[in-house]
Design a protein around this motif. Sequence first.
Motif, mmCIF file in Angstrom:
data_model
loop_
_atom_site.group_PDB
_atom_site.id
_atom_site.type_symbol
_atom_site.label_atom_id
_atom_site.label_comp_id
_atom_site.label_asym_id
_atom_site.label_seq_id
_atom_site.Cartn_x
_atom_site.Cartn_y
_atom_site.Cartn_z
ATOM 1 N N THR A 129 -4.748 0.426 -7.430
ATOM 2 C CA THR A 129 -5.520 -0.225 -8.490
ATOM 3 C C THR A 129 -5.872 0.757 -9.605
ATOM 4 N N SER A 172 0.068 -5.154 -11.538
ATOM 5 C CA SER A 172 -0.575 -5.391 -10.256
ATOM 6 C C SER A 172 -0.108 -4.385 -9.210
ATOM 7 N N THR A 173 -0.810 -4.374 -8.082
ATOM 8 C CA THR A 173 -0.367 -3.600 -6.924
ATOM 9 C C THR A 173 0.391 -4.544 -5.995
ATOM 10 N N VAL A 201 -3.167 0.656 -11.958
ATOM 11 C CA VAL A 201 -3.204 -0.573 -12.769
ATOM 12 C C VAL A 201 -4.030 -0.314 -14.015
ATOM 13 N N ARG A 220 -4.306 -7.699 -15.773
ATOM 14 C CA ARG A 220 -4.455 -6.855 -14.595
ATOM 15 C C ARG A 220 -4.810 -7.722 -13.400
ATOM 16 N N SER A 246 -1.732 -6.805 -3.849
ATOM 17 C CA SER A 246 -2.400 -7.944 -4.480
ATOM 18 C C SER A 246 -1.508 -9.165 -4.643
ATOM 19 N N TYR A 282 -5.639 -7.651 -9.366
ATOM 20 C CA TYR A 282 -5.930 -7.084 -8.053
ATOM 21 C C TYR A 282 -7.172 -7.795 -7.539
#
Length: 205
Positions: A24, A63-64, A27, A47, A67, A49
């Motif tokens: 994050t 994003s990760t 991000v 963004r 997520s 998450y």
Amino acid sequence: LILYLIIRYLMKDHIKGLLIVPTTSLVEQMFTDFKSYGFDSDKYCHRQYSGKEKHTNSFLTISTWQSVYKNDKGYFEQFDFVIGDEAHQFKAKSLTTILSNCINSKYRIGTTGTLDGTQTHRLVLEGLFGPVYKATTTSELIERGQLADFRIKCLILKYDDKALTALDPTPFKPTDFWNASESYFAPVFIFAAQSISLPNGIPLP
């Protein structure tokens, strides 16, 4: 900067993309970096998450993988391109699933400075993103003066029982470390050092 240039190039086609990063904090870093380059991140970037809205009409979703990997397949169909930063981390089944679900992504780009040497892993990455293109190496960048030259000295430091106890009050058992009989030896990478002492004034060996 390379990712930013790629994204700006793709933006001219009025398409929608997904940028996946490992954490994050990255991000937020990507969002801020793009803004520092003059990009209107607030308008064009979303963004995503924990705690953030999942759906958006923004040009780019940052994003990760944690997520988004549980989202249904339909979620990924909206993306016309997908970019994976730190592509060497795309080993987990969840990450492979994400790329496999991006069925409408005409452009698939992975970037990394740490490509694993195992052939199996390389084949997985090529299956997800396409053939590997190696732009340069660390040694080439050093030779061109773009990276600082460096040397690493590995020093073996010997800690006796008294020093270890000062660092950790838990009773020290030498057999816990490589079956050592009296002392614990540990390799340590040191770039700069000065005279320091452990707690209670015990000097380093």
